[in-house]
Write a protein that holds these residues in place. Structure first.
Motif, mmCIF file in Angstrom:
data_model
loop_
_atom_site.group_PDB
_atom_site.id
_atom_site.type_symbol
_atom_site.label_atom_id
_atom_site.label_comp_id
_atom_site.label_asym_id
_atom_site.label_seq_id
_atom_site.Cartn_x
_atom_site.Cartn_y
_atom_site.Cartn_z
ATOM 1 N N THR A 369 0.859 -1.248 0.180
ATOM 2 C CA THR A 369 -0.028 0.018 -0.021
ATOM 3 C C THR A 369 0.888 1.235 0.013
ATOM 4 N N CYS A 370 1.109 2.096 -1.021
ATOM 5 C CA CYS A 370 1.809 2.993 -1.444
ATOM 6 C C CYS A 370 1.357 4.467 -1.459
ATOM 7 N N ALA A 371 1.467 5.207 -0.632
ATOM 8 C CA ALA A 371 0.951 6.519 -0.636
ATOM 9 C C ALA A 371 1.852 7.633 -1.305
ATOM 10 N N LEU A 372 1.061 8.285 -1.902
ATOM 11 C CA LEU A 372 1.886 9.506 -2.690
ATOM 12 C C LEU A 372 1.652 10.753 -2.118
ATOM 13 N N VAL A 373 2.663 11.658 -1.776
ATOM 14 C CA VAL A 373 2.639 12.704 -0.984
ATOM 15 C C VAL A 373 3.022 13.780 -1.406
ATOM 16 N N ILE A 539 -3.592 7.958 4.949
ATOM 17 C CA ILE A 539 -2.340 7.462 4.500
ATOM 18 C C ILE A 539 -1.363 7.005 5.541
ATOM 19 N N ARG A 540 -1.592 7.380 6.524
ATOM 20 C CA ARG A 540 -0.339 7.274 7.819
ATOM 21 C C ARG A 540 -0.133 5.822 8.143
ATOM 22 N N ASP A 541 -1.026 4.866 7.719
ATOM 23 C CA ASP A 541 -0.863 3.328 7.995
ATOM 24 C C ASP A 541 -0.316 2.710 6.691
ATOM 25 N N ALA A 542 0.059 3.431 5.562
ATOM 26 C CA ALA A 542 0.684 3.057 4.382
ATOM 27 C C ALA A 542 1.887 2.171 4.728
ATOM 28 N N SER A 543 2.216 1.299 4.111
ATOM 29 C CA SER A 543 3.500 0.697 4.111
ATOM 30 C C SER A 543 4.699 1.242 3.250
ATOM 31 N N LEU A 544 4.379 1.948 2.587
ATOM 32 C CA LEU A 544 5.357 2.649 1.716
ATOM 33 C C LEU A 544 4.802 4.072 1.234
ATOM 34 N N ARG A 552 9.896 15.206 -8.471
ATOM 35 C CA ARG A 552 10.927 14.001 -8.049
ATOM 36 C C ARG A 552 10.565 13.522 -6.948
ATOM 37 N N ILE A 553 10.978 12.325 -6.704
ATOM 38 C CA ILE A 553 10.732 11.421 -5.402
ATOM 39 C C ILE A 553 11.972 11.860 -4.525
ATOM 40 N N ILE A 554 11.714 12.666 -3.541
ATOM 41 C CA ILE A 554 12.746 13.380 -2.693
ATOM 42 C C ILE A 554 13.000 12.365 -1.356
ATOM 43 N N ASP A 555 11.919 11.486 -1.136
ATOM 44 C CA ASP A 555 11.964 10.585 0.012
ATOM 45 C C ASP A 555 11.140 9.579 -0.033
ATOM 46 N N ALA A 556 11.558 8.471 0.763
ATOM 47 C CA ALA A 556 10.492 7.224 0.574
ATOM 48 C C ALA A 556 10.579 6.337 1.853
ATOM 49 N N GLY A 557 9.457 6.066 2.347
ATOM 50 C CA GLY A 557 9.662 5.181 3.711
ATOM 51 C C GLY A 557 8.264 5.163 4.480
ATOM 52 N N PRO A 558 8.180 4.508 5.589
ATOM 53 C CA PRO A 558 6.999 4.817 6.431
ATOM 54 C C PRO A 558 6.937 5.805 7.028
ATOM 55 N N THR A 560 6.473 7.060 10.240
ATOM 56 C CA THR A 560 7.502 7.449 11.562
ATOM 57 C C THR A 560 8.880 8.041 11.018
ATOM 58 N N GLU A 561 9.390 7.198 10.066
ATOM 59 C CA GLU A 561 10.707 7.718 9.498
ATOM 60 C C GLU A 561 10.651 9.044 8.794
ATOM 61 N N LEU A 562 9.555 8.964 7.925
ATOM 62 C CA LEU A 562 9.486 10.433 7.119
ATOM 63 C C LEU A 562 9.381 11.717 7.957
ATOM 64 N N TYR A 563 8.481 11.295 9.249
ATOM 65 C CA TYR A 563 8.010 12.357 10.106
ATOM 66 C C TYR A 563 9.339 12.946 10.629
ATOM 67 N N GLU A 564 10.166 12.072 11.115
ATOM 68 C CA GLU A 564 11.415 12.517 11.644
ATOM 69 C C GLU A 564 12.557 13.005 10.941
ATOM 70 N N ARG A 565 12.558 12.508 9.673
ATOM 71 C CA ARG A 565 13.694 13.229 8.775
ATOM 72 C C ARG A 565 13.561 13.966 7.465
ATOM 73 N N ASN A 566 11.879 13.994 7.348
ATOM 74 C CA ASN A 566 11.883 14.867 6.096
ATOM 75 C C ASN A 566 10.987 16.302 6.326
ATOM 76 N N PRO A 567 11.690 17.305 6.241
ATOM 77 C CA PRO A 567 11.050 18.402 6.634
ATOM 78 C C PRO A 567 9.611 18.794 5.992
ATOM 79 N N LEU A 568 9.719 18.475 4.570
ATOM 80 C CA LEU A 568 8.541 18.685 3.612
ATOM 81 C C LEU A 568 7.434 17.719 4.267
ATOM 82 N N TYR A 569 7.602 16.500 4.472
ATOM 83 C CA TYR A 569 6.633 15.542 4.922
ATOM 84 C C TYR A 569 5.882 16.153 6.222
ATOM 85 N N LYS A 570 6.788 16.413 7.206
ATOM 86 C CA LYS A 570 6.573 16.734 8.582
ATOM 87 C C LYS A 570 5.557 18.040 8.468
#
Length: 582
Positions: A369-373, A539-544, A552-558, A560-570
């Motif tokens: 289950t892949c979410a696009l953000v 989409i929070r529970d998406a596996s990817l 561009r795809i600037i980051d990918a992951g679950p 919790t990881e994206l919230y910690e490391r990616n300012p745009l996603y956060k």
């Protein structure tokens, strides 16, 4: 007529009717062009010449029957000529519209997005009608009118051989070529006016289409008078163009008639000078008059073909448009896919050289289950639309289970994909038939089970005719939540291994959203899912999760990881805003 030659193939299906119509046209032309002048020359003197031998009653009756016989032959031949040509024309129009519509079904989505809907409708309705008129009129008059002309000229030649002094009368026929001058003049000016007119008809159709599709907004913002004035501006320009076309088409007949009258006047002078007999003179006048009528009609045919050529120019924008997304020559059989997707250095550049995706590479295993953000315009929807080949990559490739999707037939590929969009489209048909679009060979039990899985069965039963209720244009009789549940039911029925959810719950009330979210949790099980959504609770529970920015795809992951490391996603997650899709 080289312009229309590629489209004469439409005549093949009705060639029997066309041939019979042409034969009737030849009979009509012969009776009209030679029969009437011959009657004046041969029959009238026997009745009105005081020195002629006295006729018996039977001879008089036979002579008197010449006129009704000629007109009966002319009338019957003309009737069947017109009827058969109209029949052939109707069939040609049907074939033209089907070919036009068929081409629209296979052209890329990008082509349709560049066109105006109302204008495409105008081309398919008005321009096909115009082209059909041109083809059938040409097929009809190209033999009937020249036959009439040749018949009349042949009779004049016969008189020139048999009558003293008729050669002088035939000099008056030199005026006939002068009739070509107004035909050429009008033809040159008409084609540009016709092109302009056809384009403006498309603009008026587009204005109607856009207004009717925005009926609620027009009333909500009190735009009625503004819309009327906008249409009035277009129709005023349309009237000007129509009158310009009318000016040239209607000027042709009186111009030819004036030249014809000059020719007849010359004939009168020559007849007096040469002492021509009255019967010979009257028959010559009849023949000359018969000559000018087909010339007028051939001039009108010239005008019709010019207008048809302008219509053809507009139709060929669609008919000759390259289909860049087509089936491969030797497609690879796919069967039911597992659902492993891979993007390999994918670039998509639109016609205006704007890059929608830039060097995108990602693997999405089956069952993910892949979410696009990402922000609006980042490339999320473009990414998802490449999977069913609504667009084709400019470079790179996309594989499904290791096979380049361009090597698979479109039907085979899309059979493995189900889509639930933000604004699901329902056709003006029954609920049952709209659900059956998910899988045409589904049984009644399977359709109803899909509706139950989508929590749609209960509300369907409350409709006036249940599953047989007509939903109206674009599902107008249903609420947004009901339309969305039917769309989810179609996806259940399709049971495809790949599922694309494009803002599937963004415009719903909380009750409808809760029901659909419950249905979607069941729907996504065991499938490769691409979710485009701006509600992060979806989409929070998406596996990817793929984070897009500027193509561009600037980051990918679950999450919790994206919230910690990616300012745009956060930042997007914290705002919990609603963004438009790319």
């Amino acid at each position: 007529m080289r312009r229309f030659r590629p489209y004469f193939s439409y005549l093949k299906a009705v060639r029997g009717s066309i041939i019979l119509a042409l034969l009737c046209g030849i009979v009509y032309g012969a009776a009209n062009g030679a029969g009437l002048p011959l009657m004046v020359k041969k029959i009238f003197p026997k009745i009105f010449d005081p020195e002629a031998a006295r006729l018996t009653d039977w001879q008089l009756m036979l002579i008197a029957l010449w006129l009704p016989t000629i007109f009966a032959l002319r009338g019957v031949a003309g009737y069947f000529n017109s009827y058969l040509i109209q029949y052939a024309g109707t069939r040609i129009l049907e074939a033209l519209r089907l070919d036009y519509f068929r081409k629209l079904q296979v052209l890329p989505v990008s082509f349709l997005q560049r066109q105006k809907t109302g204008d495409l409708i105008s081309r398919g309705m008005t321009d096909t009608q115009t082209l059909q008129t041109a083809l059938t009129t040409f097929a009809n008059d190209i033999f009937k009118q020249p036959t009439t002309l040749i018949g009349a000229l042949g009779y004049l030649g016969y008189l020139a051989y048999t009558e003293r002094g008729v050669w002088l009368v035939l000099v008056s026929m030199a005026v006939i070529p002068l009739c070509i001058l107004p035909i050429r003049y009008v033809g040159k000016r008409l084609i540009n006016r016709a092109r302009q007119l056809q384009g403006q008809l498309g603009q008026v159709s587009e204005r109607f289409s856009e207004n009717l599709n925005a009926a609620r907004e027009v009333r909500a913002f009190s735009l009625e008078e503004i819309e009327i004035n906008r249409l009035r501006t277009l129709t005023n320009s349309l009237v000007v163009s129509q009158m310009k076309v009318t000016k040239y088409t209607q000027a042709l007949t009186p111009s030819i008639e004036l030249i014809s009258a000059a020719g007849i006047s010359m004939t009168l002078v020559y007849a007096y000078k040469t002492g021509l007999s009255l019967p010979a003179f009257v028959s010559i006048i009849t023949a000359l008059y018969t000559c000018y009528d087909p010339i007028k009609k051939l001039g009108a045919l010239q005008n019709i073909t010019k207008i048809g050529s302008a219509a053809l120019d507009r139709l060929e924008v669609v008919l000759n448009a390259p289909n860049s997304i087509a089936d491969p020559v030797n497609p690879v059989p796919l069967g039911r896919a597992q659902g492993n997707l891979a993007f390999e250095h994918v670039v998509l550049t639109y016609d205006n050289d704007t890059a929608a995706l830039r060097d995108v590479s990602i693997s999405i295993p089956a069952g993910t289950t892949c979410a696009l953000v990402g922000p609006s315009g980042a490339g999320k929807s473009t990414f998802a639309n490449l999977v069913p080949r609504f667009y084709d990559v400019s470079s790179g490739r996309i594989t499904l289970d290791g096979v380049d999707i361009r090597d698979v037939s479109l039907a085979d590929l899309r059979r493995n994909i189900a889509i639930v969009s933000q604004e699901p489209v329902l056709f003006n048909d029954t609920v049952y038939n709209n659900l059956l679009l998910g899988r045409h060979d589904a049984t009644r039990e399977e359709v109803e089970q899909a509706a139950r899985d989508a929590f749609a069965h209960d509300f369907i039963l409350t409709l006036p005719q249940g599953y047989e209720t007509i939903v109206g244009e674009r599902g107008a009789t249903l609420s947004g939540g009901q339309r969305q549940r039917l769309a989810v039911a179609r996806a259940f029925l399709r049971n495809a291994p790949i599922l694309i959810l494009d803002e599937a719950t963004s415009a719903l009330d909380s009750e409808s959203e809760a029901a659909i979210q419950l249905a979607l949790r069941k729907l996504v099980v065991g499938k490769t899912v691409l979710i485009i959504a701006h509600r992060f609770s979806t989409i929070r529970d998406a596996s990817l999760i793929l984070v897009f920015d500027q193509g561009r795809i600037i980051d990918a992951g679950p999450h919790t990881e994206l919230y910690e490391r990616n300012p745009l996603y956060k930042g997007l997650y914290n705002r919990q805003g609603s963004f438009e899709t790319a």
